[in-house]
Enzyme design. Structure first.
Site, mmCIF file in Angstrom:
data_model
loop_
_atom_site.group_PDB
_atom_site.id
_atom_site.type_symbol
_atom_site.label_atom_id
_atom_site.label_comp_id
_atom_site.label_asym_id
_atom_site.label_seq_id
_atom_site.Cartn_x
_atom_site.Cartn_y
_atom_site.Cartn_z
ATOM 1 N N SER A 184 1.027 -1.576 0.154
ATOM 2 C CA SER A 184 0.465 -0.200 0.090
ATOM 3 C C SER A 184 0.907 1.444 -0.279
ATOM 4 C CB SER A 184 -1.148 -0.059 1.253
ATOM 5 O OG SER A 184 -1.738 -1.191 1.253
ATOM 6 N N ASP A 244 -17.552 1.279 -1.581
ATOM 7 C CA ASP A 244 -16.742 0.166 -0.745
ATOM 8 C C ASP A 244 -16.829 -1.017 0.172
ATOM 9 O OD1 ASP A 244 -14.674 -1.528 -0.019
ATOM 10 O OD2 ASP A 244 -13.367 0.372 1.032
#
Length: 689
Positions: free
Chosen positions: A329, A353
Site C-alpha cells: 500500500s 466500497d
C-alpha cells in the site's frame, strides 16, 4: 771445442726466440686489455654508465595514504592503524622454508592457520614477491624479532597501515571493505590506464564506498630513488617525490541516527533508507542483519566466511540496494497522484466500497474483509481502501502508470554512489513481452493492472527506490540524486567539493493534485492506519503504511500463525516530516514482520523523534553556518595565501587528515538474495482501521 761453441750459440738463439715470443704475447695481451678498456670506457661508456646507475640506483614506489571516511559529524567510519608484519621473500631464503618456520616459531608466535595460509601463498608467489607470514605484531614481538633478524635471511619486519572500521557492523554495507588487488583488478587498472598509479599498492576497494570512490580515496603514488649495494641493501636516499594522499570523504550519514535505526532491527531482517529531501543526502542506510568488515582484513577465515555466506538471513546482501520487494500500500499515494494527473478520477469523486472489487468474475478483497462504504481519494489513502485502488487500476493503462511512476525513480537506477544497484521491476507491456518467451504469456491483462495499482503483482522495487520516491514527493516533485558522500575534502589544502548540488529534474505536477495526496498522507498519521505510532508527536508527519504478501492467498483468509515465519507478510512504511518543511524522508521494510502500522511505523517514529529534536536541529544549523563561512573564506583566499596556510597547518576544513590504506585478502562473492515471488492475482494486505 767447436761442438761446445756451437751448442752455446744454439742455446742463446733459443732463449732469444722464446723471449721474443713471450714479449710479443705479452704485448698482444696488453693491446687486447687496452682495447677492451677503451671499448668499455669510451665506446660503451654511455650505455654501461646507465646500466651501472640502474644497478646502483633503484626506484621504489611510495604508496599514498588512503583517505579517511567519516560521518557528517566527523565520527570515524574508516581509518588506518599502524601495524607490524613479517613477510618472507623466496629469493632470499636459505634452506628449506619449513626449517625456517620451525626456528622462527620459537621466537614469534605463528598460529597453524597463519602457517597454512602462508605456505599456500608462498607456493603461488614469485621469487621476489614478499608474502605475508604474520600480521598484528605488538611492539614487544617486533622489537624481539628485530634483535634476532640476522638469523632469519629472507624474513623481514615491515611497518604498514592497515584499514580499520571502528563502527564494526554499523553501516558495513555502506562502507564495504578493501582487499588485495586481484588479476581482474589489474586488468581493469591497465584498461583504465591507472596501473602506474598503483605501483607498490597491494589493496583496492572491493565493496561499498571503498570501491565506488576508490580513485578519490587512493591518492597518487610517489617515487623514491635509493642507492643500493650489490645485494640490494639501501645505502642512502638520492631523490624523493612525495605521494599525494587520497581525499577524505565525509558521508551524509549521521552515525547516531544510523545506530538508532539499526537497533530497531535487532533480531529482524529488513532495510531502511532515510533521505534529506532538499539535498538528496542519505542520513541512514540500514541492511539487517549486517557483518563486520574487519573480518575481511588480510582475508576472511573459512569458518567466518561459511557463517556469513551460508546464513539463511543473507547478512552480506545489501538489502536496500539489491533486494527487490512488492511494496504494498505504500505505492497507493503515487497511483492516486498519477490518476489525478491523468484526469481519470476527481479527488472528491466517491466510490462505494463493499469490501471487494469484482472484475471478470474474480473478487479482489480488502484486508480483513473491511468495508468502508462511500470513499473518496482522501479517505481511500487514509484507511488504505484496496477496493478504491483496485477500481483505479481497472481504469488505468499500465504503460501510462509506468511512465508516471518512473519519474519518481521506481524501476530505475537511481545512480547512488554504491555498486550493485538493481533496477527492480516497474511493469509495462514492453517489460512483459521481454520477460516472457511464450506468446500466450506476453499479453497484458486488465486484472494485472488491478494488482499493480495496490503495490502487488509484478511490482518489485528496492527500498532505496521507495525512499527516493518519498523524498521526491516530500520535495514537491524536485528530484535530487540520492548520495552517500556529502563532500570530498583535500587533506592538504582543506578545500572541499560537493558531488551533488543541483536537482536532476523537476516532475511537472499540478500543485492542487500534489496537495490532495500530501494532505491524505498527513491524515494517515493523524487519524489513519499509522495514528497509534505517532500519538503525542511534537511535529506533524505524513506517511503511508503498507503490508505486502510474500505468497498468494488464493482467496483464503490470512492468518500469520498458520504459515511459516518466512512466508508471512512484509511490514512497510514510508513517511516524511515535518510536513511544512520536510527535513527527513524514509522508507523501511521489516521482512515477514506483519502489519506495517504496528511493526514498521513505530520504527519511523523513533527516528523522527531523534532527528527532529530541537537541540539537534539547532546543532545542524550551526554546523551548516560554520561550513558556509569556511567555504567563503576558502573561496576568498588567493592561491599563495592558501598555500601558506597549508604549510603552516592552518587547514580550514573540519576533517581529520587521512592515513594510509589497509591490507586485505580477497573475499568470495555471496550468494544472491532471491527476489520475492509474488503472484499477480491477489491484492495488498493492510491492517484495517
Amino acid at each position: 771445442m767447436f761442438e761446445f761453441r756451437k751448442t752455446g750459440l744454439h742455446q742463446r738463439q733459443t732463449v732469444l726466440l722464446r723471449a721474443w715470443v713471450a714479449g710479443i704475447f705479452a704485448l698482444i695481451c696488453l693491446l687486447l686489455l687496452v682495447g677492451r678498456l677503451w671499448f668499455l670506457q669510451v665506446d660503451r661508456y654511455d650505455n654501461l654508465s646507465a646500466r651501472a646507475d640502474q644497478n646502483r640506483i633503484t626506484i621504489v614506489p611510495v604508496p599514498p595514504r588512503r583517505g579517511q571516511i567519516t560521518d557528517r559529524e566527523g565520527g570515524i567510519m574508516a581509518t588506518n592503524l599502524r601495524d607490524y608484519t613479517l613477510v618472507v621473500t623466496r629469493a632470499q631464503v636459505e634452506g628449506k622454508i619449513e626449517d625456517l618456520l620451525d626456528r622462527l616459531r620459537e621466537l614469534v608466535y605463528i598460529s597453524d592457520s597463519d602457517q597454512r595460509k602462508f605456505l599456500r601463498l608462498y607456493e603461488q608467489s614469485g621469487r621476489y614477491a614478499p608474502v605475508l607470514l604474520r600480521n598484528n605484531l605488538n611492539d614487544i614481538e617486533a622489537s624481539w624479532f628485530a634483535v634476532y633478524a640476522f638469523e632469519f635471511p629472507g624474513v623481514n619486519l615491515q611497518a604498514r597501515w592497515v584499514r580499520s572500521y571502528p563502527q564494526k557492523e554499523s553501516a558495513a554495507h555502506v562502507l564495504g571493505f578493501v582487499g588485495r588487488i586481484s588479476e581482474a583488478d589489474e586488468q581493469h587498472l591497465e584498461a583504465t590506464d591507472q596501473e602506474g598509479n598503483y605501483r607498490g599498492t597491494q589493496e583496492i576497494g572491493k565493496k561499498g564506498i571503498e570501491k565506488t570512490w576508490e580513485t578519490v580515496l587512493h591518492g597518487r603514488t610517489g617515487i623514491e630513488e635509493l642507492e643500493v649495494t650489490a645485494t640490494g641493501r639501501p645505502v642512502r636516499e638520492l631523490n624523493r617525490t612525495d605521494p599525494i594522499p587520497g581525499d577524505n570523504l565525509e558521508l551524509a550519514l549521521d552515525i547516531g541516527l544510523q545506530k538508532l535505526a539499526e537497533a530497531q532491527f535487532q533480531g529482524r531482517r529488513g532495510a531502511l533508507v532515510a533521505i534529506q529531501p532538499k539535498t538528496g543526502e542519505i542520513l541512514a542506510f540500514v541492511s539487517s542483519p549486517s557483518f563486520d568488515p574487519n573480518l575481511f582484513i588480510d582475508g576472511i577465515d573459512v569458518e567466518n566466511w561459511r557463517k556469513l555466506n551460508e546464513s539463511p538471513d543473507h547478512p552480506l546482501i545489501n538489502r536496500p540496494l539489491y533486494g527487490t520487494y512488492p511494496i504494498g500500500s505504500t505505492y497507493k499515494p503515487f497511483v492516486a497522484l498519477g490518476a489525478l494527473e491523468m484526469g481519470l478520477r476527481g479527488p472528491h469523486e466517491r466510490l462505494s466500497d463493499p469490501g471487494y472489487f469484482e472484475l471478470g468474475g474474480q473478487r479482489f478483497r480488502n484486508a480483513g474483509g473491511a468495508a468502508y462504504g462511500a470513499t473518496d481519494m482522501h479517505r481511500a489513502i487514509v484507511v488504505s481502501s484496496d477496493t478504491y485502488f483496485y477500481s483505479l487500476g481497472a481504469m488505468m493503462d499500465v504503460d501510462a502508470l509506468h511512465d508516471f511512476s518512473k519519474q519518481f525513480g521506481f524501476g530505475q537506477i537511481t545512480g547512488i554512489d554504491l555498486d550493485g544497484e538493481r533496477r527492480g521491476v516497474l511493469p509495462s507491456r514492453a517489460w512483459k513481452r521481454e520477460a516472457y518467451k511464450k506468446p500466450s504469456q506476453q499479453h497484458w491483462y486488465q486484472g494485472e493492472t488491478v494488482s499493480v495499482a495496490v503495490g502487488q503483482g509484478y511490482n518489485a522495487f528496492t527500498l532505496l527506490q521507495l525512499a527516493q520516491a518519498t523524498a521526491v514527493l516530500a520535495n514537491n516533485g524536485v528530484y535530487m540524486k540520492p548520495h552517500l558522500v556529502r563532500r570530498m575534502i583535500d587533506p592538504q589544502t582543506g578545500q572541499f567539493t560537493y558531488p551533488v548540488r543541483a536537482p536532476q529534474y523537476t516532475i511537472p505536477l499540478k500543485p492542487g493534485n500534489l496537495k490532495v495526496v500530501q494532505d491524505a498522507m498527513v491524515d494517515v498519521v493523524r487519524k489513519g492506519t499509522a495514528r497509534r505510532a505517532f500519538v503525542g508527536a511534537t511535529y506533524q508527519a505524513a506517511g503511508k503504511t503498507g503490508t505486502a504478501q510474500v505468497f498468494s492467498l488464493k482467496g483464503a483468509k490470512y492468518k500469520a500463525q498458520a504459515v511459516d515465519e518466512r512466508l508471512r507478510d512484509h511490514a512497510l512504511f514510508m513517511a516524511y516530516a515535518p510536513v511544512d518543511n520536510p527535513q527527513i524522508a524514509l522508507a523501511l521494510i521489516v521482512e515477514n514482520g506483519g502489519w506495517g502500522a504496528s511493526v514498521a511505523a513505530p520504527i519511523a517514529r523513533t527516528l523522527f523523534d531523534y532527528w527532529l529534536a530541537p537541540s539537534r536541529i539547532a546543532h545542524r544549523q550551526q554546523r551548516l553556518d560554520e561550513e558556509q563561512r569556511s567555504r567563503e573564506r576558502l573561496e576568498a583566499m588567493t592561491p599563495s595565501a592558501l598555500h601558506a596556510a597549508t604549510d603552516e597547518g592552518h587547514l580550514i576544513a573540519d576533517m581529520p587528515v587521512a592515513l594510509p590504506e589497509p591490507d586485505q585478502g580477497p573475499a568470495p562473492e555471496a550468494a544472491p538474495l532471491p527476489d520475492v515471488d509474488t503472484p499477480a492475482g491477489d491484492g495488498a494486505q493492510e491492517e484495517p482501521l
